[in-house]
Each structure stands twice: as structure tokens, then as C-alpha cells.
Design a protein around this motif. Structure first.
Motif, PDB file in Angstrom:
ATOM      1  N   ILE A  28       0.921  -1.210   0.015  1.00 17.36           N
ATOM      2  CA  ILE A  28       0.065   0.136   0.093  1.00 17.36           C
ATOM      3  C   ILE A  28       0.828   1.339   0.098  1.00 17.36           C
ATOM      4  O   ILE A  28       0.668   2.145  -0.879  1.00 17.36           O
ATOM      5  N   VAL A  29       2.045   1.157   0.968  1.00 15.91           N
ATOM      6  CA  VAL A  29       2.887   2.436   0.922  1.00 15.91           C
ATOM      7  C   VAL A  29       3.567   2.552  -0.420  1.00 15.91           C
ATOM      8  O   VAL A  29       3.684   3.620  -1.011  1.00 15.91           O
ATOM      9  N   ARG A  30       4.251   1.381  -0.913  1.00 15.84           N
ATOM     10  CA  ARG A  30       4.664   1.462  -2.258  1.00 15.84           C
ATOM     11  C   ARG A  30       4.041   2.188  -3.438  1.00 15.84           C
ATOM     12  O   ARG A  30       4.114   3.206  -3.957  1.00 15.84           O
ATOM     13  N   ASN A  31       2.610   1.806  -3.406  1.00 11.45           N
ATOM     14  CA  ASN A  31       1.699   2.382  -4.334  1.00 11.45           C
ATOM     15  C   ASN A  31       1.535   3.961  -4.021  1.00 11.45           C
ATOM     16  O   ASN A  31       1.302   4.601  -4.872  1.00 11.45           O
ATOM     17  N   ALA A  32       1.373   4.225  -2.943  1.00 10.01           N
ATOM     18  CA  ALA A  32       1.127   5.436  -2.526  1.00 10.01           C
ATOM     19  C   ALA A  32       2.277   6.583  -2.768  1.00 10.01           C
ATOM     20  O   ALA A  32       2.177   7.465  -3.409  1.00 10.01           O
ATOM     21  N   VAL A  33       3.555   6.040  -2.510  1.00  9.29           N
ATOM     22  CA  VAL A  33       4.638   6.746  -2.421  1.00  9.29           C
ATOM     23  C   VAL A  33       5.268   7.040  -4.064  1.00  9.29           C
ATOM     24  O   VAL A  33       5.392   8.198  -4.733  1.00  9.29           O
ATOM     25  N   PHE A  34       5.156   5.818  -4.732  1.00  6.99           N
ATOM     26  CA  PHE A  34       5.674   5.654  -6.258  1.00  6.99           C
ATOM     27  C   PHE A  34       4.929   5.689  -7.359  1.00  6.99           C
ATOM     28  O   PHE A  34       5.144   5.988  -8.422  1.00  6.99           O
ATOM     29  N   ALA A  35       3.444   5.506  -7.120  1.00  7.84           N
ATOM     30  CA  ALA A  35       2.513   5.500  -7.890  1.00  7.84           C
ATOM     31  C   ALA A  35       1.605   6.451  -7.932  1.00  7.84           C
ATOM     32  O   ALA A  35       0.557   6.798  -8.545  1.00  7.84           O
ATOM     33  N   GLY A  36       1.541   7.228  -6.587  1.00  6.01           N
ATOM     34  CA  GLY A  36       0.742   8.395  -6.428  1.00  6.01           C
ATOM     35  C   GLY A  36      -0.728   7.989  -5.923  1.00  6.01           C
ATOM     36  O   GLY A  36      -1.558   8.805  -6.267  1.00  6.01           O
TER      37      GLY A  36
END
Length: 153
Positions: A28-36
Motif C-alpha cells: 500500500i505504501v509502495r503504491n502511495a509513494v511511487f505510483a501516487g
């Protein structure tokens, strides 16, 4: 079976795992940080995560100060954005040990397109020691009876 809390541990890694140690959390964090990604429905669709699991994780992130709810969205706080470095480090390890075909994603510097890597740096000499050269010593928040790797006395 491990519980969600590591109350016997006097360790910042254990405390961090209490916040993001569940398997969906870093994705979830990955998608928030790097995919916006910010919208519930986008997290759900992109990750294929069950809505009840996603709701629980996002609620926990808000309670922990990693995200802020904003008009149907979940915006990362500075605390949450800093987890991007953890994602980069974990991805580098995965690229080395779990990606036989090579890295599926490469992190690049937006300014120059150079590949980004994380490394350990010594604040004393400025060197980049390998992990084998790093030792863990008690810090100012240490409880001598509960140091990582030692049984509680």
C-alpha cells in the motif's frame, strides 16, 4: 504465532513492524509513494486487496500518522513518505535474491534519470561499510535488560 505487538522488544525495528509489518502494508505504501495512489478504489483495484483488509490497513495508517484522510483520499504524511526508502531497500534486496529475470522496477532520480541505490554510511569517517562491518550497540533509548537478541532478565 506472532502477535501484532512486540511488547517484549526494546527495538525500533520491532516498533516499525507493528505499524507496517503486515504483508499488504508496504505494498500500500509502495503504491502511495511511487505510483501516487490515494483513492481507496485505486488501492483496491491495483493491489487486488480485499476491501475489509484495505480499510483496516488505511485506518491503522491514519491512526499512526502515516496518512491523512482528505476528501475521499488518503494522503501520505512526511512520516509515511519516508517509508519510500524502506521500499527501495527491500526492493534492492529482492532484486538481488528474488528476481531471477532481473529487476522488474528500477528506481530513478527524477532530476537526472540516474538509478537510485541506498547504502550504509558512517557519520564518523564517511565510509560505506558493508553490513558485516556494522555492529549494534545500545543507544540512548535502550533498556539494558531488553536489548535486541538478548532474553529479558
Amino acid at each position: 504465532m506472532l502477535g501484532r505487538l512486540y511488547e517484549r522488544e526494546n527495538c525500533s525495528a520491532a516498533r516499525a513492524l507493528e505499524l507496517v509489518g503486515e504483508r499488504w502494508s508496504l505494498l500500500i505504501v509502495r503504491n502511495a509513494v511511487f505510483a501516487g495512489t490515494t483513492r481507496f478504489s485505486d488501492f483496491e483495484r491495483r493491489l487486488g486487496i480485499a476491501p475489509n483488509v484495505l480499510a483496516k490497513r488505511l485506518e491503522g495508517f491514519v491512526a499512526a500518522g502515516l496518512m491523512e484522510p482528505r476528501e475521499g483520499e488518503y494522503a501520505l504524511t512526511e512520516k509515511g513518505r519516508e517509508l519510500g526508502a524502506v521500499i527501495v531497500a527491500l526492493t534492492e534486496w529482492g532484486d538481488r535474491w528474488a528476481a531471477p529475470e532481473g529487476p522488474p522496477i528500477v528506481f530513478r532520480h527524477a532530476g537526472c534519470e540516474g538509478v537510485v541505490h541506498l547504502e550504509t554510511t558512517c557519520e564518523g569517517c564517511g565510509g560505506s561499510p558493508g553490513i558485516a562491518e556494522v555492529v549494534a550497540t545500545p543507544g540512548p533509548g535502550a533498556d539494558p535488560g531488553r536489548l535486541p537478541g538478548r532474553a529479558a532478565e
